[in-house]
Design a protein around this motif. Structure first.
Motif, PDB file in Angstrom:
ATOM      1  N   ALA A 438     -37.133-112.409  93.508  1.00  0.00           N
ATOM      2  CA  ALA A 438     -37.120-113.568  94.400  1.00  0.00           C
ATOM      3  C   ALA A 438     -36.932-114.863  93.611  1.00  0.00           C
ATOM      4  O   ALA A 438     -36.203-115.774  94.049  1.00  0.00           O
ATOM      5  CB  ALA A 438     -38.428-113.622  95.197  1.00  0.00           C
ATOM      6  N   GLU A 439     -37.559-114.950  92.438  1.00  0.00           N
ATOM      7  CA  GLU A 439     -37.401-116.150  91.603  1.00  0.00           C
ATOM      8  C   GLU A 439     -35.964-116.266  91.095  1.00  0.00           C
ATOM      9  O   GLU A 439     -35.412-117.373  91.013  1.00  0.00           O
ATOM     10  CB  GLU A 439     -38.379-116.099  90.430  1.00  0.00           C
ATOM     11  N   LEU A 440     -35.347-115.144  90.743  1.00  0.00           N
ATOM     12  CA  LEU A 440     -33.958-115.171  90.284  1.00  0.00           C
ATOM     13  C   LEU A 440     -33.026-115.611  91.417  1.00  0.00           C
ATOM     14  O   LEU A 440     -32.085-116.387  91.200  1.00  0.00           O
ATOM     15  CB  LEU A 440     -33.547-113.810  89.741  1.00  0.00           C
ATOM     16  N   LEU A 441     -33.297-115.134  92.627  1.00  0.00           N
ATOM     17  CA  LEU A 441     -32.488-115.549  93.770  1.00  0.00           C
ATOM     18  C   LEU A 441     -32.678-117.034  94.065  1.00  0.00           C
ATOM     19  O   LEU A 441     -31.722-117.740  94.406  1.00  0.00           O
ATOM     20  CB  LEU A 441     -32.844-114.711  94.998  1.00  0.00           C
ATOM     21  N   ALA A 442     -33.924-117.518  93.925  1.00  0.00           N
ATOM     22  CA  ALA A 442     -34.182-118.944  94.149  1.00  0.00           C
ATOM     23  C   ALA A 442     -33.440-119.792  93.117  1.00  0.00           C
ATOM     24  O   ALA A 442     -32.917-120.870  93.444  1.00  0.00           O
ATOM     25  CB  ALA A 442     -35.684-119.218  94.087  1.00  0.00           C
ATOM     26  N   LEU A 443     -33.380-119.295  91.882  1.00  0.00           N
ATOM     27  CA  LEU A 443     -32.648-120.011  90.837  1.00  0.00           C
ATOM     28  C   LEU A 443     -31.160-120.045  91.174  1.00  0.00           C
ATOM     29  O   LEU A 443     -30.483-121.060  90.998  1.00  0.00           O
ATOM     30  CB  LEU A 443     -32.889-119.315  89.497  1.00  0.00           C
ATOM     31  N   ARG A 444     -30.652-118.924  91.693  1.00  0.00           N
ATOM     32  CA  ARG A 444     -29.248-118.878  92.128  1.00  0.00           C
ATOM     33  C   ARG A 444     -29.000-119.891  93.241  1.00  0.00           C
ATOM     34  O   ARG A 444     -28.027-120.643  93.224  1.00  0.00           O
ATOM     35  CB  ARG A 444     -28.905-117.472  92.623  1.00  0.00           C
ATOM     36  N   ASP A 445     -29.915-119.925  94.216  1.00  0.00           N
ATOM     37  CA  ASP A 445     -29.746-120.837  95.349  1.00  0.00           C
ATOM     38  C   ASP A 445     -29.815-122.298  94.924  1.00  0.00           C
ATOM     39  O   ASP A 445     -29.302-123.183  95.614  1.00  0.00           O
ATOM     40  CB  ASP A 445     -30.811-120.547  96.415  1.00  0.00           C
ATOM     41  N   ALA A 446     -30.469-122.549  93.784  1.00  0.00           N
ATOM     42  CA  ALA A 446     -30.541-123.916  93.262  1.00  0.00           C
ATOM     43  C   ALA A 446     -29.295-124.296  92.472  1.00  0.00           C
ATOM     44  O   ALA A 446     -29.208-125.419  91.960  1.00  0.00           O
ATOM     45  CB  ALA A 446     -31.786-124.072  92.389  1.00  0.00           C
ATOM     46  N   GLY A 447     -28.346-123.363  92.360  1.00  0.00           N
ATOM     47  CA  GLY A 447     -27.081-123.670  91.705  1.00  0.00           C
ATOM     48  C   GLY A 447     -26.898-123.080  90.326  1.00  0.00           C
ATOM     49  O   GLY A 447     -25.863-123.309  89.688  1.00  0.00           O
ATOM     50  N   CYS A 448     -27.872-122.297  89.839  1.00  0.00           N
ATOM     51  CA  CYS A 448     -27.752-121.676  88.529  1.00  0.00           C
ATOM     52  C   CYS A 448     -26.765-120.502  88.583  1.00  0.00           C
ATOM     53  O   CYS A 448     -26.668-119.807  89.605  1.00  0.00           O
ATOM     54  CB  CYS A 448     -29.119-121.193  88.051  1.00  0.00           C
ATOM     55  N   ALA A 449     -26.052-120.288  87.509  1.00  0.00           N
ATOM     56  CA  ALA A 449     -25.188-119.114  87.363  1.00  0.00           C
ATOM     57  C   ALA A 449     -25.949-118.065  86.565  1.00  0.00           C
ATOM     58  O   ALA A 449     -26.427-118.361  85.467  1.00  0.00           O
ATOM     59  CB  ALA A 449     -23.894-119.487  86.643  1.00  0.00           C
ATOM     60  N   LEU A 450     -26.090-116.867  87.109  1.00  0.00           N
ATOM     61  CA  LEU A 450     -26.882-115.829  86.457  1.00  0.00           C
ATOM     62  C   LEU A 450     -26.031-114.611  86.151  1.00  0.00           C
ATOM     63  O   LEU A 450     -25.247-114.151  86.993  1.00  0.00           O
ATOM     64  CB  LEU A 450     -28.061-115.392  87.339  1.00  0.00           C
ATOM     65  N   LEU A 451     -26.188-114.089  84.933  1.00  0.00           N
ATOM     66  CA  LEU A 451     -25.603-112.809  84.547  1.00  0.00           C
ATOM     67  C   LEU A 451     -26.758-111.875  84.241  1.00  0.00           C
ATOM     68  O   LEU A 451     -27.580-112.151  83.366  1.00  0.00           O
ATOM     69  CB  LEU A 451     -24.696-112.957  83.333  1.00  0.00           C
ATOM     70  N   ILE A 452     -26.849-110.787  85.001  1.00  0.00           N
ATOM     71  CA  ILE A 452     -27.990-109.883  84.894  1.00  0.00           C
ATOM     72  C   ILE A 452     -27.499-108.497  84.511  1.00  0.00           C
ATOM     73  O   ILE A 452     -26.694-107.879  85.223  1.00  0.00           O
ATOM     74  CB  ILE A 452     -28.789-109.831  86.208  1.00  0.00           C
ATOM     75  N   ILE A 453     -27.980-108.012  83.379  1.00  0.00           N
ATOM     76  CA  ILE A 453     -27.669-106.659  82.916  1.00  0.00           C
ATOM     77  C   ILE A 453     -28.849-105.760  83.253  1.00  0.00           C
ATOM     78  O   ILE A 453     -29.990-106.073  82.910  1.00  0.00           O
ATOM     79  CB  ILE A 453     -27.403-106.645  81.407  1.00  0.00           C
ATOM     80  N   SER A 454     -28.581-104.663  83.937  1.00  0.00           N
ATOM     81  CA  SER A 454     -29.669-103.758  84.311  1.00  0.00           C
ATOM     82  C   SER A 454     -29.130-102.352  84.467  1.00  0.00           C
ATOM     83  O   SER A 454     -27.986-102.157  84.904  1.00  0.00           O
ATOM     84  CB  SER A 454     -30.318-104.226  85.624  1.00  0.00           C
ATOM     85  N   GLU A 455     -29.966-101.369  84.093  1.00  0.00           N
ATOM     86  CA  GLU A 455     -29.644 -99.981  84.378  1.00  0.00           C
ATOM     87  C   GLU A 455     -30.184 -99.563  85.746  1.00  0.00           C
ATOM     88  O   GLU A 455     -29.992 -98.426  86.168  1.00  0.00           O
ATOM     89  CB  GLU A 455     -30.205 -99.062  83.286  1.00  0.00           C
ATOM     90  N   GLU A 456     -30.889-100.485  86.416  1.00  0.00           N
ATOM     91  CA  GLU A 456     -31.436-100.216  87.748  1.00  0.00           C
ATOM     92  C   GLU A 456     -30.374-100.560  88.785  1.00  0.00           C
ATOM     93  O   GLU A 456     -30.232-101.716  89.188  1.00  0.00           O
ATOM     94  CB  GLU A 456     -32.697-101.057  87.975  1.00  0.00           C
ATOM     95  N   LEU A 457     -29.638 -99.560  89.254  1.00  0.00           N
ATOM     96  CA  LEU A 457     -28.565 -99.845  90.194  1.00  0.00           C
ATOM     97  C   LEU A 457     -29.098-100.405  91.510  1.00  0.00           C
ATOM     98  O   LEU A 457     -28.490-101.292  92.108  1.00  0.00           O
ATOM     99  CB  LEU A 457     -27.750 -98.578  90.457  1.00  0.00           C
ATOM    100  N   ASP A 458     -30.242 -99.897  91.961  1.00  0.00           N
ATOM    101  CA  ASP A 458     -30.814-100.424  93.201  1.00  0.00           C
ATOM    102  C   ASP A 458     -31.103-101.909  93.063  1.00  0.00           C
ATOM    103  O   ASP A 458     -30.903-102.689  94.001  1.00  0.00           O
ATOM    104  CB  ASP A 458     -32.101 -99.668  93.560  1.00  0.00           C
TER     105      ASP A 458
END
Length: 509
Positions: A438-458
């Motif tokens: 939720a915090e990452l989504l809030a950061l996105r909504d504030a205009g941040c560009a995020l690159l997230i690497i994860s092995e968790e496909l879900d």
């Protein structure tokens, strides 16, 4: 049936907390038994007691019906107990084969062991190179070493802590088949995971812990993910609010990035191209060891060997700029290794703030402002509900999940314009994972560009706007999350993307 393992009233106290409080646990031969609980619930301490790495203050343990005291891990291995730790116990300067040999009888021949490692790894779908030094491995590859080392011992009781976080969906199914086969042959398995669907699909019994105590025992196959969440944290995790938004201008751009191996066992990057725009999350899927480490190093500035124009930040070429220069231009970074790179283990949480918050607010005229860094650390602890004794607690005193919350929170409080995150919720309980996402989504909504690497496909499907896959140092075309399927991304993780997919995905992007 005589239980394989019985614990009665196991108690372990530390100065600031009771990690295990009168814990009872019974594991039968051939049973796959889950231990479920939020971060800091006492699961890892209990497993270390079983493995002989921690001594309980009170309580009794029985092994195959006989009262037993396990003095150390060597005694545990002699009994037939093998464990894969959440924080790995590997020597960086030794090879994979040499690390595994340390837990085997003296006189074990390394050449024969290397053959056994290769065959066992292939049998379970866990690719490993026995002669490779551990310091060249990613976190996911280190976990493979631990799993293979445990399987080589042919244990009567196998303890697995978050074993599937480095595997493709197809490899997870193969591992589950192996675990079911081991159980059918009489091996007992203690399985710690925060993936509730895995526990429901695999395990016969589930013991739930909260605040060091057992709060319930159930058959997870008869439970829902929601009911297991309520047993674990007292409530269901909040629903994720992911609203599609129109992204802004390109903030981070990678164009035809190619990098030779930095060491013999590294992955070469070849022709990597993608962009991340303001107000969007680009998810990067892939099996660990396919170039994620090398890509993050090139993007964060840890590896400044790239041609300057191949990586641009806010339109400025930064391929040869160091990490400090990129941070000063708004870049944030959460590495996959918590202890050692994300945080200095022996330093306090307050002092660890300085790893990313080096501004006039924290350092003035070359002098550290200790009150300021303590206040920032306290703010992270409050906002992200980090279970810690306070800002002056050492980083290595936190559980893995709580340390992850702290590191992610430390970066978010910087309000970066670009944030690189590796494995944001690895080993984090469902409640904390929901909060981080939720915090990452809030950061996105504030205009941040995020690159997230994860092995968790879900996870990637839950929070990403677009997806790419990295395999063998190459990157797939991007695809809108709404147009992708888990099966398709799982195939791409093996490097199987076609020209047709490429054309379609570029058109969608």
């Amino acid at each position: 049936m005589t239980p394989r393992l019985t614990l009665r009233a196991i108690t372990k106290r530390y100065p600031a907390v009771i990690a295990n409080d009168q814990v009872d646990l019974t594991v039968l031969p051939g049973e796959i038994h889950a231990v479920l609980g939020e971060n800091g619930a006492g699961k890892s301490t209990l497993m270390k007691i079983i493995y002989g790495a921690v001594k309980p203050d009170a309580g009794q343990m029985c092994w195959n019906g006989t009262p037993t005291t396990i003095e150390n891990p060597s005694a545990a291995r002699q009994l037939g107990v093998a464990m894969v730790f959440q924080h790995f116990s590997l020597f960086d300067t030794l090879t994979v084969a040499e690390n595994i040999a340390l837990g085997l009888p003296a006189g074990t021949r390394l050449d024969e062991l290397a053959q056994r490692i290769t065959s066992t790894a292939a049998e379970y779908g866990l690719e490993l190179e026995p002669q490779r030094h551990v310091h060249t491995l990613s976190v996911g590859e280190c976990q493979r070493v631990e799993i293979v080392r445990a399987l080589l011992a042919k244990p009567q009781l196998l303890i697995l802590d978050e074993p599937t976080s480095v595997l493709t969906p197809q490899a997870v199914e193969k591992l589950f088949g192996t675990l079911r086969k081991l159980a059918a042959e009489g091996c007992s398995i203690l399985y710690i995971s925060h993936k509730l669907d895995e526990i429901r699909a695999l395990c016969h019994t589930c013991t739930v812990m909260r605040s060091g105590k057992v709060t319930g025992v159930c058959d997870p196959r008869r439970e829902t993910a929601a009911s297991l969440s309520r047993m674990m944290i007292g409530a269901e995790p909040p629903a994720m609010q992911h609203v599609d938004r129109q992204p802004g201008e390109t903030v981070l751009s990678v164009t035809n990035l190619s990098l030779a191996k930095s060491h013999p066992f590294a992955t070469q990057l070849t022709g990597v191209s993608f962009e991340v725009r303001a107000g969007e999350i680009l998810g990067v899927a892939g099996v660990s060891g396919n170039g994620q480490q090398e890509l993050l190093a090139a993007l964060s500035g840890e590896d400044p060997r790239a041609e300057s124009a191949t990586v641009t930040l806010h339109g400025e070429p930064v391929g040869r700029m160091n990490a400090a220069g990129r941070r000063a231009r708004g870049l944030g970074f959460v590495p996959e290794e918590r202890l050692g790179r994300g945080a200095v283990p022996e330093l306090s949480l307050a002092h660890n703030i300085l790893l990313s918050h080096q501004t006039s607010a924290t350092v003035r005229f070359g002098m550290v402002r200790f009150k300021a860094i303590a206040e920032i650390a306290a703010a992270v602890i409050r906002r992200f509900n980090v279970k810690a004794a306070g800002p002056h607690a050492s980083a290595n005193s936190l559980s893995g999940g709580n340390l992850q919350k702290y590191i992610v929170g430390r970066e978010i409080l910087r309000a970066p314009t670009v944030l690189l995150v590796a494995q944001p919720t690895w080993g984090v309980d469902v409640g904390a994972a929901a909060q981080i996402r939720a915090e990452l989504l809030a950061l996105r909504d504030a205009g941040c560009a995020l690159l997230i690497i994860s092995e968790e496909l879900d996870e990637l499907f839950e929070i990403s706007d677009r997806l790419i896959v990295i395999a063998k140092g190459r990157v797939s075309p991007s695809i809108q999350r709404a147009d992708a399927t888990i099966d398709q991304i799982g195939q791409w993780m093996s490097g199987l993307w076609s020209d047709v997919d490429s054309e379609a995905s570029h058109a969608q992007a």
